[in-house]
Scaffold this motif. Sequence first.
Motif, PDB file in Angstrom:
ATOM      1  N   HIS A 423       0.897  -1.194  -0.028  1.00 52.20           N
ATOM      2  CA  HIS A 423      -0.061  -0.110  -0.027  1.00 52.20           C
ATOM      3  C   HIS A 423       0.809   1.501  -0.010  1.00 52.20           C
ATOM      4  O   HIS A 423       0.292   2.153  -0.268  1.00 52.20           O
ATOM      5  CB  HIS A 423      -0.853  -0.014   1.075  1.00 52.20           C
ATOM      6  CG  HIS A 423      -0.192   0.156   2.457  1.00 52.20           C
ATOM      7  ND1 HIS A 423       0.568  -0.589   3.065  1.00 52.20           N
ATOM      8  CD2 HIS A 423      -0.230   1.314   3.297  1.00 52.20           C
ATOM      9  CE1 HIS A 423       1.348  -0.060   4.135  1.00 52.20           C
ATOM     10  NE2 HIS A 423       0.628   1.064   4.285  1.00 52.20           N
ATOM     11  N   THR A 451      -4.864   6.413  -4.848  1.00 49.22           N
ATOM     12  CA  THR A 451      -4.347   7.337  -4.232  1.00 49.22           C
ATOM     13  C   THR A 451      -4.277   7.234  -2.415  1.00 49.22           C
ATOM     14  O   THR A 451      -4.009   8.106  -1.881  1.00 49.22           O
ATOM     15  CB  THR A 451      -4.927   8.742  -4.487  1.00 49.22           C
ATOM     16  OG1 THR A 451      -6.232   8.480  -4.622  1.00 49.22           O
ATOM     17  CG2 THR A 451      -4.383   9.173  -6.085  1.00 49.22           C
ATOM     18  N   ALA A 452      -5.458   6.337  -2.264  1.00 45.30           N
ATOM     19  CA  ALA A 452      -5.674   6.003  -0.780  1.00 45.30           C
ATOM     20  C   ALA A 452      -6.074   4.635  -0.785  1.00 45.30           C
ATOM     21  O   ALA A 452      -6.358   4.036  -1.665  1.00 45.30           O
ATOM     22  CB  ALA A 452      -6.828   6.835  -0.209  1.00 45.30           C
ATOM     23  N   ALA A 455      -9.634   4.085  -2.075  1.00 46.63           N
ATOM     24  CA  ALA A 455      -9.860   4.895  -3.106  1.00 46.63           C
ATOM     25  C   ALA A 455     -11.039   4.069  -4.016  1.00 46.63           C
ATOM     26  O   ALA A 455     -10.797   3.123  -4.221  1.00 46.63           O
ATOM     27  CB  ALA A 455      -8.628   5.224  -4.168  1.00 46.63           C
TER      28      ALA A 455
END
Length: 497
Positions: A423, A451-452, A455
């Motif tokens: 991650h 992006t997370a 996401a």
Amino acid sequence: MAKRMVLNTDIRKGTINRNIYGHFAEHLGRCIYEGIWVGEDSPIANTKGIRNDVVEALKEIKIPVLRWPGGCFADEYHWKDGIGPREGRKRMINTHWGGTVENNHFGTHEFMELCAMLECEPYINGNVGSGTVQEMSEWVEYLTFNGVSPMAELRQESGREEPWSVTYFGVGNENWGCGGNMRPEYYADLYRRYQTYVRNYGDNKIHRIACGANADDYNWTEVLMREATRFMDSITLHYYTLPTGEWQTKGAATGFETKEWFSTLEKALHMDELVTRHSVIMDKYDPEKRVGLIVDEWGTWYDVEPGTNPGFLYQQNSIRDALVAGLTLNIFHKHSDRVRMANIAQTINVLQAVILTEGEKMILTPTYHVFNMYKVHQDAELLDLALESGTYSFEGREIPEVSASASVTAEGVIHVSLCNLNHAAAAKLPLELRGLAGQAAEVTGTTLAGTAIDAHNTFSEPEAVAPQPFTAFQLEDGVLSLELPPMSVTVLEIKTK
Ligand code: AHR
């Protein structure tokens, strides 16, 4: 640990059956009703009651086979309730899934119409738990018999002159649980009995599918293979990925911690052990590998979205789901000598869906994008790929950092699918291309990254997670140096000149 890959482009290991990219649609929550069926009078654009947008999206990913009507619903479903004029069809309680009223508007004809629109094969799951041998036998006759018979006449009265072609037929679902709470010995006998009357009419040859095990219930596979191998063409396996491993509190689809990112991927990777160990049992009774293993329910299962009906199993779908899809499909490729079909649960609005809808709106999930990127593997030849995956650790636990698989199409185009499970960090590794006999290679790629850790796409931001061109590689002297973004799924295309 160092990471590297060696691809032997000239060593082929068998065909990746396109049915590994199959789907599953049950009468559950908003999968069939709203997700697929809106009715002919709906303001939502439809053809014969079936949503146009959904059909178009599913055609794009080349969905090869669709399982229906369940799931647990299958062993409560009485197919004759779902034929004839819709307004006259029986209404029933969907006891497993929210206790809602099932109006039977989506029945055999509507399902077969959907498969025709999708140009996919139907996989029909019959009712053993609460249905009779006669009922199952008559369904097959209704579907496939071309001649004079009570069921062929009933079909014609219901508006369909010609029989359909149906290959895949399941004899019960989860008969160790919602399909009747049976012991394997008892189900094995019932299976032998029911399948006897699942007839081949004319040229229609049915592929008979026995209900298989829940996850690591190896005894179920042992008993079924011991007692019924010669009566089956395939046996199933069900395995769901729950972040916590607990059915009471499974974990949320979004807004979770890194710990759950890691445990979800760790649990998804368990599929490899399950398939390996069930295959060992199958090898004992079927060394020629005539019988297929069909993983006809797999995917993530989270707590439902807050405020939604707990019986509808509606959950969001994030980049974490994309990784689960990517690594699981890579595992199925590896076992394609035994795994002949798999059906992700479920197509729309339920569990690890590829599509979510809200009224007339529709979004494509990260899992959809993985199926779209990976479709190039359908019916391609698996290639030998040696992988030193590196390790990804979290709180003292370790899993491989990279999952990979490669195949070559009939036209000679090579595809490599790569998942970086980490991650937080990019995965840098070389991919050595062997066996190209000095031919130059042209490489392109597509990547899906987050992006997370959670996401995801929403109805207001439908493209938050979408595939992008992949350019983080260099090719020199037959070695591709790759830099896979953190939490990403990438597919490379390699053409020789
Ligand atoms: O996919 C949801 C349910 O999970 C299915 O109905 C059942 O077969 C399984 O337990």
